[in-house]
Design an enzyme around this catalytic site. Sequence first.
Site, mmCIF file in Angstrom:
data_model
loop_
_atom_site.group_PDB
_atom_site.id
_atom_site.type_symbol
_atom_site.label_atom_id
_atom_site.label_comp_id
_atom_site.label_asym_id
_atom_site.label_seq_id
_atom_site.Cartn_x
_atom_site.Cartn_y
_atom_site.Cartn_z
ATOM 1 N N TYR A 26 0.841 -1.377 0.397
ATOM 2 C CA TYR A 26 -0.392 0.189 0.504
ATOM 3 C C TYR A 26 0.845 1.235 -0.287
ATOM 4 O O TYR A 26 0.685 2.346 -0.954
ATOM 5 C CB TYR A 26 -1.117 -0.326 0.915
ATOM 6 C CG TYR A 26 -1.512 1.629 0.974
ATOM 7 C CD1 TYR A 26 -2.686 1.951 0.182
ATOM 8 C CD2 TYR A 26 -1.407 1.852 2.451
ATOM 9 C CE1 TYR A 26 -3.671 2.823 0.863
ATOM 10 C CE2 TYR A 26 -2.047 3.448 2.433
ATOM 11 C CZ TYR A 26 -3.467 3.489 1.910
ATOM 12 O OH TYR A 26 -4.387 3.935 1.645
ATOM 13 N N GLU A 48 -12.004 5.711 4.723
ATOM 14 C CA GLU A 48 -11.657 6.294 5.941
ATOM 15 C C GLU A 48 -12.563 6.348 7.084
ATOM 16 O O GLU A 48 -12.343 5.969 8.375
ATOM 17 C CB GLU A 48 -11.283 7.877 5.226
ATOM 18 C CG GLU A 48 -10.128 7.953 4.584
ATOM 19 C CD GLU A 48 -8.383 7.406 5.458
ATOM 20 O OE1 GLU A 48 -8.273 6.876 7.010
ATOM 21 O OE2 GLU A 48 -7.911 6.882 4.053
ATOM 22 N N TRP A 56 -5.887 1.037 10.587
ATOM 23 C CA TRP A 56 -5.976 1.108 8.528
ATOM 24 C C TRP A 56 -6.006 -0.411 8.263
ATOM 25 O O TRP A 56 -6.845 -1.337 7.488
ATOM 26 C CB TRP A 56 -5.415 1.770 8.598
ATOM 27 C CG TRP A 56 -5.221 2.296 6.560
ATOM 28 C CD1 TRP A 56 -4.365 1.824 5.803
ATOM 29 C CD2 TRP A 56 -6.141 2.086 5.895
ATOM 30 N NE1 TRP A 56 -4.757 2.109 4.632
ATOM 31 C CE2 TRP A 56 -5.711 2.341 4.803
ATOM 32 C CE3 TRP A 56 -7.384 2.365 6.100
ATOM 33 C CZ2 TRP A 56 -6.897 2.877 3.741
ATOM 34 C CZ3 TRP A 56 -8.416 2.771 5.322
ATOM 35 C CH2 TRP A 56 -8.046 2.734 3.493
#
Length: 200
Positions: A26, A48, A56
């Site tokens: 990522y 988000e 995350w």
Amino acid sequence: MSGLLVGSDGLARCAWAGSTPDYLTYHDTEWGVPVHGEQALYERLTLEAFQSGLSWITILRKREAFRAAFAGFDAEVVATFGDADRARLMADVGIVRNRLKVDAAIHNAAAVLALREYGGLDALVWSHAPADHAPPRSAEDFRATSPESVALAKGLKKAGFVFVGPTTMYAAMQACGLVDDHVVGCHRSGVGAGADQGPA
């Protein structure tokens, strides 16, 4: 340098990228790269919001399930979701099953469509990219909000969005390349061009 980690490939990266292979991929391919387009930005804002209060990595690993559950984040489709869809989403073990966040995603899809009359989501989000942003020189320079993320949160709330607080919006700004928060010395530092990038 604080905040950097040199990998087995000899490349320096933001230290957080070294904790899992998912984070490394990522970090190297997506985080901080400018994102444009209604669908892509709606996806990022939604993810988000779902991340709020969670790690995350949890959202990252469920991303494909989220895409399947939310019709590829096509706002026109998600805005039509009704009670049966809400029940389906709350029963979907592949995503984060939080009623408030599910409702927010559906609500925000309608807000995305309404924004089309006023230039669209892309224009609103990117109007808050800072003209000048100094990337962090160490982990101590990391921040949770900025004046621009506060302004973006206010702008989105005014447009009818929910679950778009300043901290969540700063994370979105980092992820979508409005700011370049790769630590100085990271091999990806400089990939985000911020306000210089126009819509794709």
